[in-house]
Design a protein around this motif. Structure first.
Motif, short mmCIF file in Angstrom:
data_model
loop_
_atom_site.label_atom_id
_atom_site.label_comp_id
_atom_site.label_asym_id
_atom_site.label_seq_id
_atom_site.Cartn_x
_atom_site.Cartn_y
_atom_site.Cartn_z
N ALA A 116 0.82 -1.22 0.00
CA ALA A 116 0.00 0.00 0.00
C ALA A 116 0.85 1.27 0.00
O ALA A 116 0.41 2.30 -0.51
N ARG A 117 2.05 1.21 0.54
CA ARG A 117 2.93 2.38 0.56
C ARG A 117 3.69 2.54 -0.75
O ARG A 117 4.40 3.53 -0.93
N ASN A 118 3.58 1.58 -1.65
CA ASN A 118 4.34 1.61 -2.90
C ASN A 118 3.44 1.60 -4.14
O ASN A 118 3.87 1.16 -5.20
N LEU A 119 2.24 2.10 -4.01
CA LEU A 119 1.32 2.09 -5.15
C LEU A 119 1.84 2.92 -6.32
O LEU A 119 1.52 2.63 -7.47
N SER A 120 2.68 3.91 -6.04
CA SER A 120 3.24 4.73 -7.12
C SER A 120 4.14 3.92 -8.04
O SER A 120 4.40 4.32 -9.18
N LYS A 121 4.62 2.76 -7.60
CA LYS A 121 5.48 1.91 -8.42
C LYS A 121 4.67 0.95 -9.29
O LYS A 121 5.24 0.24 -10.12
N ILE A 122 3.35 0.93 -9.10
CA ILE A 122 2.50 -0.02 -9.81
C ILE A 122 1.59 0.75 -10.76
O ILE A 122 0.77 1.57 -10.31
N PRO A 123 1.73 0.52 -12.07
CA PRO A 123 0.89 1.26 -13.03
C PRO A 123 -0.58 0.86 -12.90
O PRO A 123 -0.90 -0.29 -12.64
N GLY A 124 -1.46 1.87 -13.05
CA GLY A 124 -2.89 1.60 -13.03
C GLY A 124 -3.31 0.92 -14.31
O GLY A 124 -2.50 0.61 -15.18
N ASP A 125 -4.61 0.70 -14.46
CA ASP A 125 -5.13 -0.07 -15.58
C ASP A 125 -5.06 0.67 -16.90
O ASP A 125 -4.46 0.22 -17.85
N ALA A 126 -5.69 1.80 -17.00
CA ALA A 126 -5.76 2.48 -18.29
C ALA A 126 -5.96 3.97 -18.11
O ALA A 126 -6.61 4.41 -17.17
N TYR A 127 -5.37 4.73 -19.00
CA TYR A 127 -5.57 6.17 -19.04
C TYR A 127 -5.93 6.51 -20.47
O TYR A 127 -5.22 6.16 -21.39
N GLY A 128 -7.04 7.22 -20.66
CA GLY A 128 -7.45 7.63 -22.00
C GLY A 128 -7.61 6.47 -22.97
O GLY A 128 -7.34 6.60 -24.14
N GLY A 129 -8.03 5.31 -22.47
CA GLY A 129 -8.27 4.16 -23.32
C GLY A 129 -7.03 3.33 -23.62
O GLY A 129 -7.12 2.29 -24.25
N LEU A 130 -5.86 3.79 -23.21
CA LEU A 130 -4.64 3.02 -23.44
C LEU A 130 -4.50 1.93 -22.39
O LEU A 130 -4.66 2.17 -21.20
N ARG A 131 -4.19 0.75 -22.84
CA ARG A 131 -3.97 -0.36 -21.91
C ARG A 131 -2.53 -0.26 -21.39
O ARG A 131 -1.59 -0.23 -22.17
N LEU A 132 -2.40 -0.17 -20.09
CA LEU A 132 -1.07 -0.07 -19.51
C LEU A 132 -0.44 -1.44 -19.30
O LEU A 132 -1.08 -2.47 -19.46
N ARG A 133 0.75 -1.40 -18.91
CA ARG A 133 1.57 -2.58 -18.65
C ARG A 133 0.88 -3.53 -17.66
O ARG A 133 0.43 -3.11 -16.60
N PRO A 134 0.82 -4.82 -17.99
CA PRO A 134 0.26 -5.78 -17.04
C PRO A 134 1.15 -5.89 -15.81
O PRO A 134 2.37 -5.68 -15.89
N VAL A 135 0.55 -6.22 -14.68
CA VAL A 135 1.27 -6.39 -13.43
C VAL A 135 1.02 -7.81 -12.95
O VAL A 135 -0.13 -8.27 -12.90
N VAL A 136 2.08 -8.52 -12.60
CA VAL A 136 1.96 -9.90 -12.12
C VAL A 136 2.64 -9.99 -10.76
O VAL A 136 3.82 -9.66 -10.63
N LEU A 137 1.88 -10.42 -9.75
CA LEU A 137 2.41 -10.60 -8.41
C LEU A 137 2.71 -12.07 -8.17
O LEU A 137 1.96 -12.94 -8.62
N TYR A 138 3.80 -12.33 -7.46
CA TYR A 138 4.11 -13.71 -7.05
C TYR A 138 4.79 -13.68 -5.69
O TYR A 138 5.29 -12.64 -5.25
N CYS A 139 4.78 -14.82 -5.03
CA CYS A 139 5.47 -14.98 -3.74
C CYS A 139 6.13 -16.35 -3.75
O CYS A 139 6.54 -16.82 -4.80
N SER A 140 6.19 -17.00 -2.62
CA SER A 140 6.84 -18.32 -2.59
C SER A 140 5.85 -19.45 -2.83
O SER A 140 6.21 -20.47 -3.41
N ALA A 141 4.60 -19.30 -2.39
CA ALA A 141 3.64 -20.39 -2.53
C ALA A 141 2.27 -19.95 -3.02
O ALA A 141 1.42 -20.78 -3.29
#
Length: 179
Positions: A116-141
């Motif tokens: 939650a403190r690093n949301l600025s590092k994660i691109p949102g979904d879309a601006y002006g109809g442009l599809r932004l970069r997908p985001v994929v989260l992973y951990c250990s399990a």
């Protein structure tokens, strides 16, 4: 839109229930330690814990009712393909020491507890109809990344998916980088 809001509300309820469950469990553990000599208190703690499997079961049932692949990339090959074609932002939500011991190439380490403190590092979904970069989260399990995906979806991020095979699946495929 109405369906999306109801999913968001339901996911928020699950996230809040999970954190409530963790809080109650920690309080019970502290209570158990401080009252270990009082057999009546131990009996009360054991009987209180009987309710927790019902909560866990309800959360599991809900999560299993989500359509397959709804917020996930379920195969290492699918993640590799996405990496080659769309250059997703890979977010490793494990702790820094786990990340240093090995990670998916190009992944950014943002521990779940700091998401939650690093949301600025994660691109949102879309601006002006442009599809932004997908985001994929992973951990250990898969558990921490699932919590992160639910949290980001509740905050309006529609371009976020989890990778349930997580680092264990990536490593098993022989793709891990060790530092």
């Amino acid at each position: 839109m109405k369906f999306k809001k109801s999913i968001q509300t339901l996911l928020l309820g699950i996230v809040l229930s999970f954190f409530l469950f963790l809080s109650i469990q920690q309080n019970l553990m502290a209570s158990e330690i401080s009252t270990s000599s009082d057999s009546m208190a131990e009996t009360d703690i054991v009987s209180d814990q009987k309710g927790f499997p019902k909560l866990e079961s309800a959360v599991d049932q809900y999560l299993m009712s989500i359509p397959s692949g709804y917020y996930t990339i379920s195969k290492v090959e699918d993640l590799k393909s996405l990496m080659a074609n769309r250059q997703p932002l890979l977010v490793d939500v494990r702790e820094p020491s786990e990340y240093r011991s090995g990670h998916i190439p190009g992944a950014t380490n943002i521990p779940l507890r700091t998401l939650a403190r690093n949301l600025s590092k994660i691109p949102g979904d879309a601006y002006g109809g442009l599809r932004l970069r997908p985001v994929v989260l992973y951990c250990s399990a898969g558990y921490r990344s699932a919590m992160g995906v639910m949290t980001l979806h509740l905050l309006g991020y529609e371009n976020v998916q989890g990778f349930p095979p997580s680092f264990a699946g990536w490593k098993a495929s022989g793709e891990a980088i060790a530092k």
